[in-house]
Design a protein around this motif. Structure first.
Motif, PDB file in Angstrom:
ATOM      1  N   MET A 109      84.905 -53.041  32.319  1.00  0.00           N
ATOM      2  CA  MET A 109      84.425 -51.668  32.427  1.00  0.00           C
ATOM      3  C   MET A 109      82.930 -51.634  32.784  1.00  0.00           C
ATOM      4  SD  MET A 109      85.543 -48.642  32.277  1.00  0.00           S
ATOM      5  CE  MET A 109      85.783 -47.159  31.420  1.00  0.00           C
ATOM      6  N   ILE A 110      82.138 -52.453  32.119  1.00  0.00           N
ATOM      7  CA  ILE A 110      80.701 -52.486  32.398  1.00  0.00           C
ATOM      8  C   ILE A 110      80.451 -52.940  33.833  1.00  0.00           C
ATOM      9  CG2 ILE A 110      78.520 -53.611  31.819  1.00  0.00           C
ATOM     10  CD1 ILE A 110      79.471 -53.675  28.912  1.00  0.00           C
ATOM     11  N   LEU A 111      81.223 -53.933  34.282  1.00  0.00           N
ATOM     12  CA  LEU A 111      81.057 -54.432  35.641  1.00  0.00           C
ATOM     13  C   LEU A 111      81.288 -53.324  36.655  1.00  0.00           C
ATOM     14  CD1 LEU A 111      80.496 -56.838  37.430  1.00  0.00           C
ATOM     15  CD2 LEU A 111      82.899 -57.432  37.335  1.00  0.00           C
ATOM     16  N   MET A 112      82.294 -52.495  36.428  1.00  0.00           N
ATOM     17  CA  MET A 112      82.548 -51.385  37.340  1.00  0.00           C
ATOM     18  C   MET A 112      81.389 -50.408  37.328  1.00  0.00           C
ATOM     19  SD  MET A 112      86.594 -50.648  36.916  1.00  0.00           S
ATOM     20  CE  MET A 112      86.573 -49.369  38.148  1.00  0.00           C
ATOM     21  N   ASN A 113      80.831 -50.154  36.154  1.00  0.00           N
ATOM     22  CA  ASN A 113      79.679 -49.261  36.064  1.00  0.00           C
ATOM     23  C   ASN A 113      78.494 -49.835  36.808  1.00  0.00           C
ATOM     24  OD1 ASN A 113      81.072 -47.361  34.578  1.00  0.00           O
ATOM     25  ND2 ASN A 113      80.394 -48.163  32.625  1.00  0.00           N
ATOM     26  N   ASN A 114      78.273 -51.138  36.693  1.00  0.00           N
ATOM     27  CA  ASN A 114      77.171 -51.775  37.407  1.00  0.00           C
ATOM     28  C   ASN A 114      77.386 -51.707  38.915  1.00  0.00           C
ATOM     29  OD1 ASN A 114      75.798 -52.425  35.084  1.00  0.00           O
ATOM     30  ND2 ASN A 114      76.608 -54.502  34.973  1.00  0.00           N
ATOM     31  N   LYS A 115      78.629 -51.928  39.344  1.00  0.00           N
ATOM     32  CA  LYS A 115      78.924 -51.842  40.772  1.00  0.00           C
ATOM     33  C   LYS A 115      78.727 -50.417  41.265  1.00  0.00           C
ATOM     34  CE  LYS A 115      82.153 -55.656  41.350  1.00  0.00           C
ATOM     35  NZ  LYS A 115      83.517 -56.023  41.761  1.00  0.00           N
ATOM     36  N   GLN A 116      79.154 -49.444  40.478  1.00  0.00           N
ATOM     37  CA  GLN A 116      78.984 -48.044  40.860  1.00  0.00           C
ATOM     38  C   GLN A 116      77.504 -47.681  40.911  1.00  0.00           C
ATOM     39  OE1 GLN A 116      81.237 -46.004  42.014  1.00  0.00           O
ATOM     40  NE2 GLN A 116      79.790 -44.335  42.270  1.00  0.00           N
ATOM     41  N   ALA A 117      76.748 -48.151  39.919  1.00  0.00           N
ATOM     42  CA  ALA A 117      75.313 -47.876  39.894  1.00  0.00           C
ATOM     43  C   ALA A 117      74.637 -48.487  41.114  1.00  0.00           C
ATOM     44  CB  ALA A 117      74.687 -48.413  38.610  1.00  0.00           C
ATOM     45  N   GLU A 118      75.004 -49.715  41.445  1.00  0.00           N
ATOM     46  CA  GLU A 118      74.420 -50.387  42.617  1.00  0.00           C
ATOM     47  C   GLU A 118      74.762 -49.611  43.888  1.00  0.00           C
ATOM     48  OE1 GLU A 118      72.242 -53.054  44.822  1.00  0.00           O
ATOM     49  OE2 GLU A 118      72.322 -52.870  42.650  1.00  0.00           O
ATOM     50  N   LYS A 119      75.989 -49.147  43.983  1.00  0.00           N
ATOM     51  CA  LYS A 119      76.408 -48.375  45.150  1.00  0.00           C
ATOM     52  C   LYS A 119      75.585 -47.090  45.262  1.00  0.00           C
ATOM     53  CE  LYS A 119      80.544 -46.371  47.221  1.00  0.00           C
ATOM     54  NZ  LYS A 119      81.986 -46.124  47.047  1.00  0.00           N
ATOM     55  N   GLU A 120      75.350 -46.424  44.148  1.00  0.00           N
ATOM     56  CA  GLU A 120      74.558 -45.191  44.145  1.00  0.00           C
ATOM     57  C   GLU A 120      73.101 -45.464  44.523  1.00  0.00           C
ATOM     58  OE1 GLU A 120      75.103 -43.186  40.397  1.00  0.00           O
ATOM     59  OE2 GLU A 120      77.274 -43.043  40.710  1.00  0.00           O
ATOM     60  N   ILE A 121      72.560 -46.555  44.034  1.00  0.00           N
ATOM     61  CA  ILE A 121      71.177 -46.927  44.372  1.00  0.00           C
ATOM     62  C   ILE A 121      71.061 -47.177  45.874  1.00  0.00           C
ATOM     63  CG2 ILE A 121      69.420 -48.733  44.136  1.00  0.00           C
ATOM     64  CD1 ILE A 121      70.408 -49.026  41.186  1.00  0.00           C
ATOM     65  N   GLN A 122      71.990 -47.953  46.412  1.00  0.00           N
ATOM     66  CA  GLN A 122      71.950 -48.254  47.849  1.00  0.00           C
ATOM     67  C   GLN A 122      72.111 -46.984  48.683  1.00  0.00           C
ATOM     68  OE1 GLN A 122      70.936 -51.078  49.113  1.00  0.00           O
ATOM     69  NE2 GLN A 122      70.780 -51.952  47.073  1.00  0.00           N
ATOM     70  N   GLU A 123      72.919 -46.039  48.213  1.00  0.00           N
ATOM     71  CA  GLU A 123      73.091 -44.774  48.926  1.00  0.00           C
ATOM     72  C   GLU A 123      71.781 -43.980  48.924  1.00  0.00           C
ATOM     73  OE1 GLU A 123      74.687 -41.826  51.211  1.00  0.00           O
ATOM     74  OE2 GLU A 123      75.470 -43.827  50.826  1.00  0.00           O
ATOM     75  N   LYS A 124      71.067 -43.968  47.805  1.00  0.00           N
ATOM     76  CA  LYS A 124      69.771 -43.283  47.751  1.00  0.00           C
ATOM     77  C   LYS A 124      68.796 -43.892  48.742  1.00  0.00           C
ATOM     78  CE  LYS A 124      69.992 -41.855  42.922  1.00  0.00           C
ATOM     79  NZ  LYS A 124      69.400 -41.985  41.585  1.00  0.00           N
ATOM     80  N   ASN A 128      63.206 -51.504  43.350  1.00  0.00           N
ATOM     81  CA  ASN A 128      62.573 -51.885  42.087  1.00  0.00           C
ATOM     82  C   ASN A 128      62.137 -50.668  41.276  1.00  0.00           C
ATOM     83  OD1 ASN A 128      62.960 -54.558  42.743  1.00  0.00           O
ATOM     84  ND2 ASN A 128      60.868 -54.890  43.417  1.00  0.00           N
ATOM     85  N   CYS A 129      61.674 -49.636  41.951  1.00  0.00           N
ATOM     86  CA  CYS A 129      61.288 -48.403  41.256  1.00  0.00           C
ATOM     87  C   CYS A 129      62.506 -47.703  40.669  1.00  0.00           C
ATOM     88  CB  CYS A 129      60.541 -47.459  42.194  1.00  0.00           C
ATOM     89  SG  CYS A 129      58.892 -48.029  42.644  1.00  0.00           S
ATOM     90  N   ILE A 130      63.584 -47.667  41.413  1.00  0.00           N
ATOM     91  CA  ILE A 130      64.795 -46.993  40.943  1.00  0.00           C
ATOM     92  C   ILE A 130      65.366 -47.684  39.708  1.00  0.00           C
ATOM     93  CG2 ILE A 130      67.197 -46.416  41.512  1.00  0.00           C
ATOM     94  CD1 ILE A 130      66.226 -45.981  44.427  1.00  0.00           C
ATOM     95  N   ILE A 131      65.362 -49.019  39.701  1.00  0.00           N
ATOM     96  CA  ILE A 131      65.957 -49.737  38.573  1.00  0.00           C
ATOM     97  C   ILE A 131      64.984 -49.900  37.404  1.00  0.00           C
ATOM     98  CG2 ILE A 131      67.616 -50.946  40.031  1.00  0.00           C
ATOM     99  CD1 ILE A 131      65.891 -53.494  39.626  1.00  0.00           C
ATOM    100  N   GLY A 132      63.756 -49.437  37.580  1.00  0.00           N
ATOM    101  CA  GLY A 132      62.783 -49.495  36.492  1.00  0.00           C
ATOM    102  C   GLY A 132      61.993 -50.781  36.408  1.00  0.00           C
ATOM    103  N   GLU A 133      62.134 -51.640  37.407  1.00  0.00           N
ATOM    104  CA  GLU A 133      61.393 -52.897  37.429  1.00  0.00           C
ATOM    105  C   GLU A 133      59.935 -52.669  37.818  1.00  0.00           C
ATOM    106  OE1 GLU A 133      62.185 -56.721  39.960  1.00  0.00           O
ATOM    107  OE2 GLU A 133      63.874 -56.362  38.613  1.00  0.00           O
ATOM    108  N   SER A 134      59.677 -51.561  38.475  1.00  0.00           N
ATOM    109  CA  SER A 134      58.333 -51.163  38.875  1.00  0.00           C
ATOM    110  C   SER A 134      58.281 -49.645  38.779  1.00  0.00           C
ATOM    111  CB  SER A 134      58.047 -51.629  40.305  1.00  0.00           C
ATOM    112  OG  SER A 134      56.686 -51.429  40.636  1.00  0.00           O
ATOM    113  N   SER A 135      57.168 -49.087  39.216  1.00  0.00           N
ATOM    114  CA  SER A 135      57.047 -47.628  39.225  1.00  0.00           C
ATOM    115  C   SER A 135      56.243 -47.220  40.453  1.00  0.00           C
ATOM    116  CB  SER A 135      56.347 -47.131  37.962  1.00  0.00           C
ATOM    117  OG  SER A 135      54.977 -47.494  37.986  1.00  0.00           O
TER     118      SER A 135
END
Length: 65
Positions: free
Chosen positions: A1-16, A41-48
């Motif tokens: 379940m978490i893996l699917m959420n991570n894949k979905q999150a990655e897909k949404e980030i790439q779409e942005k 990096n800004c989107i995932i919180g690694e930077s700002s």
């Protein structure tokens, strides 16, 4: 379940990132790989945006004084 959420999150980030790149490309300024990575990096919180802005300012202060 978490893996699917991570894949979905990655897909949404790439779409942005694709949307931002598309808007910038319409203005004749598509994003470089480096800028896409900074945005990511800004989107995932690694930077700002504040940190990245300071880096750019310091870079150009070194170049132009």
């Amino acid at each position: 379940m978490i893996l699917m959420n991570n894949k979905q999150a990655e897909k949404e980030i790439q779409e942005k990132i694709r949307k931002v790149n598309g808007a910038m490309a319409q203005e004749g300024m598509p994003l470089t790989k480096e800028l896409k990575q900074k945005l990511y990096n800004c989107i995932i919180g690694e930077s700002s945006t504040e940190i990245e802005r300071k880096k750019v300012i310091e870079k150009y202060k070194e170049i132009y004084g």
